[in-house]
Design a protein around this motif. Structure first.
Motif, PDB file in Angstrom:
ATOM      1  N   TYR A 102       0.835  -1.205   0.000  1.00  0.00           N
ATOM      2  CA  TYR A 102       0.000   0.000   0.000  1.00  0.00           C
ATOM      3  C   TYR A 102       0.871   1.257   0.000  1.00  0.00           C
ATOM      4  O   TYR A 102       0.572   2.231  -0.696  1.00  0.00           O
ATOM      5  CB  TYR A 102      -0.916   0.028   1.224  1.00  0.00           C
ATOM      6  CG  TYR A 102      -2.185  -0.784   1.130  1.00  0.00           C
ATOM      7  CD1 TYR A 102      -2.375  -1.760   0.161  1.00  0.00           C
ATOM      8  CD2 TYR A 102      -3.204  -0.580   2.044  1.00  0.00           C
ATOM      9  CE1 TYR A 102      -3.543  -2.487   0.097  1.00  0.00           C
ATOM     10  CE2 TYR A 102      -4.371  -1.307   1.986  1.00  0.00           C
ATOM     11  CZ  TYR A 102      -4.545  -2.267   1.005  1.00  0.00           C
ATOM     12  OH  TYR A 102      -5.705  -2.993   0.943  1.00  0.00           O
ATOM     13  N   ALA A 103       1.930   1.253   0.807  1.00  0.00           N
ATOM     14  CA  ALA A 103       2.817   2.421   0.868  1.00  0.00           C
ATOM     15  C   ALA A 103       3.461   2.672  -0.499  1.00  0.00           C
ATOM     16  O   ALA A 103       3.500   3.813  -0.977  1.00  0.00           O
ATOM     17  CB  ALA A 103       3.887   2.218   1.938  1.00  0.00           C
ATOM     18  N   LEU A 104       3.934   1.615  -1.135  1.00  0.00           N
ATOM     19  CA  LEU A 104       4.557   1.767  -2.452  1.00  0.00           C
ATOM     20  C   LEU A 104       3.526   2.167  -3.508  1.00  0.00           C
ATOM     21  O   LEU A 104       3.821   2.973  -4.396  1.00  0.00           O
ATOM     22  CB  LEU A 104       5.271   0.473  -2.853  1.00  0.00           C
ATOM     23  CG  LEU A 104       6.500   0.136  -1.999  1.00  0.00           C
ATOM     24  CD1 LEU A 104       7.004  -1.276  -2.315  1.00  0.00           C
ATOM     25  CD2 LEU A 104       7.605   1.161  -2.198  1.00  0.00           C
ATOM     26  N   ALA A 105       2.319   1.634  -3.394  1.00  0.00           N
ATOM     27  CA  ALA A 105       1.252   2.024  -4.327  1.00  0.00           C
ATOM     28  C   ALA A 105       0.878   3.494  -4.131  1.00  0.00           C
ATOM     29  O   ALA A 105       0.598   4.204  -5.107  1.00  0.00           O
ATOM     30  CB  ALA A 105       0.029   1.128  -4.138  1.00  0.00           C
ATOM     31  N   ALA A 106       0.891   3.961  -2.886  1.00  0.00           N
ATOM     32  CA  ALA A 106       0.599   5.376  -2.620  1.00  0.00           C
ATOM     33  C   ALA A 106       1.652   6.270  -3.268  1.00  0.00           C
ATOM     34  O   ALA A 106       1.326   7.328  -3.824  1.00  0.00           O
ATOM     35  CB  ALA A 106       0.530   5.632  -1.110  1.00  0.00           C
ATOM     36  N   VAL A 107       2.911   5.843  -3.216  1.00  0.00           N
ATOM     37  CA  VAL A 107       3.981   6.595  -3.874  1.00  0.00           C
ATOM     38  C   VAL A 107       3.716   6.644  -5.376  1.00  0.00           C
ATOM     39  O   VAL A 107       3.731   7.720  -5.993  1.00  0.00           O
ATOM     40  CB  VAL A 107       5.365   5.960  -3.589  1.00  0.00           C
ATOM     41  CG1 VAL A 107       6.455   6.627  -4.405  1.00  0.00           C
ATOM     42  CG2 VAL A 107       5.687   5.996  -2.104  1.00  0.00           C
ATOM     43  N   LEU A 108       3.461   5.492  -5.946  1.00  0.00           N
ATOM     44  CA  LEU A 108       3.227   5.398  -7.387  1.00  0.00           C
ATOM     45  C   LEU A 108       2.037   6.255  -7.811  1.00  0.00           C
ATOM     46  O   LEU A 108       2.128   7.046  -8.757  1.00  0.00           O
ATOM     47  CB  LEU A 108       2.995   3.931  -7.780  1.00  0.00           C
ATOM     48  CG  LEU A 108       2.577   3.656  -9.219  1.00  0.00           C
ATOM     49  CD1 LEU A 108       3.624   4.145 -10.202  1.00  0.00           C
ATOM     50  CD2 LEU A 108       2.323   2.167  -9.397  1.00  0.00           C
ATOM     51  N   LEU A 109       0.924   6.130  -7.120  1.00  0.00           N
ATOM     52  CA  LEU A 109      -0.285   6.871  -7.498  1.00  0.00           C
ATOM     53  C   LEU A 109      -0.139   8.371  -7.295  1.00  0.00           C
ATOM     54  O   LEU A 109      -0.596   9.162  -8.138  1.00  0.00           O
ATOM     55  CB  LEU A 109      -1.492   6.335  -6.719  1.00  0.00           C
ATOM     56  CG  LEU A 109      -1.912   4.908  -7.072  1.00  0.00           C
ATOM     57  CD1 LEU A 109      -3.003   4.431  -6.134  1.00  0.00           C
ATOM     58  CD2 LEU A 109      -2.341   4.805  -8.526  1.00  0.00           C
ATOM     59  N   SER A 110       0.497   8.785  -6.209  1.00  0.00           N
ATOM     60  CA  SER A 110       0.639  10.226  -5.969  1.00  0.00           C
ATOM     61  C   SER A 110       1.585  10.863  -6.987  1.00  0.00           C
ATOM     62  O   SER A 110       1.325  11.960  -7.487  1.00  0.00           O
ATOM     63  CB  SER A 110       1.094  10.512  -4.538  1.00  0.00           C
ATOM     64  OG  SER A 110       2.356   9.966  -4.274  1.00  0.00           O
ATOM     65  N   GLN A 111       2.667  10.155  -7.342  1.00  0.00           N
ATOM     66  CA  GLN A 111       3.585  10.714  -8.331  1.00  0.00           C
ATOM     67  C   GLN A 111       2.986  10.666  -9.738  1.00  0.00           C
ATOM     68  O   GLN A 111       3.210  11.575 -10.533  1.00  0.00           O
ATOM     69  CB  GLN A 111       4.940   9.997  -8.286  1.00  0.00           C
ATOM     70  CG  GLN A 111       5.651  10.103  -6.933  1.00  0.00           C
ATOM     71  CD  GLN A 111       5.974  11.521  -6.507  1.00  0.00           C
ATOM     72  OE1 GLN A 111       5.123  12.405  -6.469  1.00  0.00           O
ATOM     73  NE2 GLN A 111       7.225  11.749  -6.154  1.00  0.00           N
ATOM     74  N   ALA A 112       2.196   9.630 -10.030  1.00  0.00           N
ATOM     75  CA  ALA A 112       1.520   9.572 -11.326  1.00  0.00           C
ATOM     76  C   ALA A 112       0.488  10.692 -11.440  1.00  0.00           C
ATOM     77  O   ALA A 112       0.366  11.336 -12.496  1.00  0.00           O
ATOM     78  CB  ALA A 112       0.866   8.207 -11.521  1.00  0.00           C
TER      79      ALA A 112
END
Length: 192
Positions: A102-112
């Motif tokens: 979830y933490a890594l997905a949050a990084v990916l989604l926020s930067q995308a």
């Protein structure tokens, strides 16, 4: 007593494995995010004239976001591959492996979101404001600016705030992940 290792070409080449690449990728992403969020931008803001600062951010942020998207995608993929429970327990965020995904997905989604939506809208608004400043002969924050400038100022402030919040989300997600892998290890499986 610590194990003594001898460095050879084969032991050196063995460092290039999934675990090593994961650690380097994480370090790169965290360091870059820390620098862009808290250090580089602050220095540039204090050093450059405002319009030059805006142009610098307009040029550097897309590169930063693309690298962030690539690295966080790779980290999330390796994490999920190495921790298959993530796929079966994805609705259980109290599971440590799932929480890290979830933490890594949050990084990916926020930067995308920053790269594909928020950033382009912010740049467009910033350049409209620069153009209007030239037309009006006044800076955006001087007394007596037009209603159009006031509207652009409001839109820019909102977009900048959302972008900053998304970037802070990425930083906090990476900080959480770094503390986790620092204490428990990453447990990355070989992919070769």
């Amino acid at each position: 007593m610590a194990k003594v290792s001898t460095l050879s070409w084969s032991s050196f080449l063995a460092l290039f494995n999934a675990q090593g690449l994961y650690q380097v990728g994480y370090a790169w992403l965290f360091g870059m995010t820390l620098w862009v969020t808290f250090i580089g931008g602050t220095i540039a803001f204090k050093t450059l004239p405002r319009q030059q600062f805006g142009t610098l951010q307009h040029r550097t942020f897309p590169i930063y976001f693309v690298i962030s998207i690539a690295l966080s995608s790779g980290l999330l993929g390796l994490w999920t591959y190495s921790h298959p429970r993530v796929l079966t327990n994805y609705l259980t965020p109290s599971d440590g492996d799932v929480a890290q995904a979830y933490a890594l997905a949050a990084v990916l989604l926020s930067q995308a979101a920053n790269h594909f939506v928020i950033g382009p809208l912010t740049s467009k608004t910033m350049f409209k404001r620069h153009k209007l400043e030239k037309q009006e002969g006044k800076a955006y924050n001087e007394p007596g600016v037009s209603d159009q400038m006031k509207a652009l100022n409001k839109t820019f402030a909102q977009l900048h705030g959302i972008s900053s919040l998304a970037n802070l989300t990425a930083f906090l997600g990476l900080l959480f992940h770094g503390l986790w892998i620092g204490n428990t290890g990453a447990g990355i499986k070989s992919i070769f």
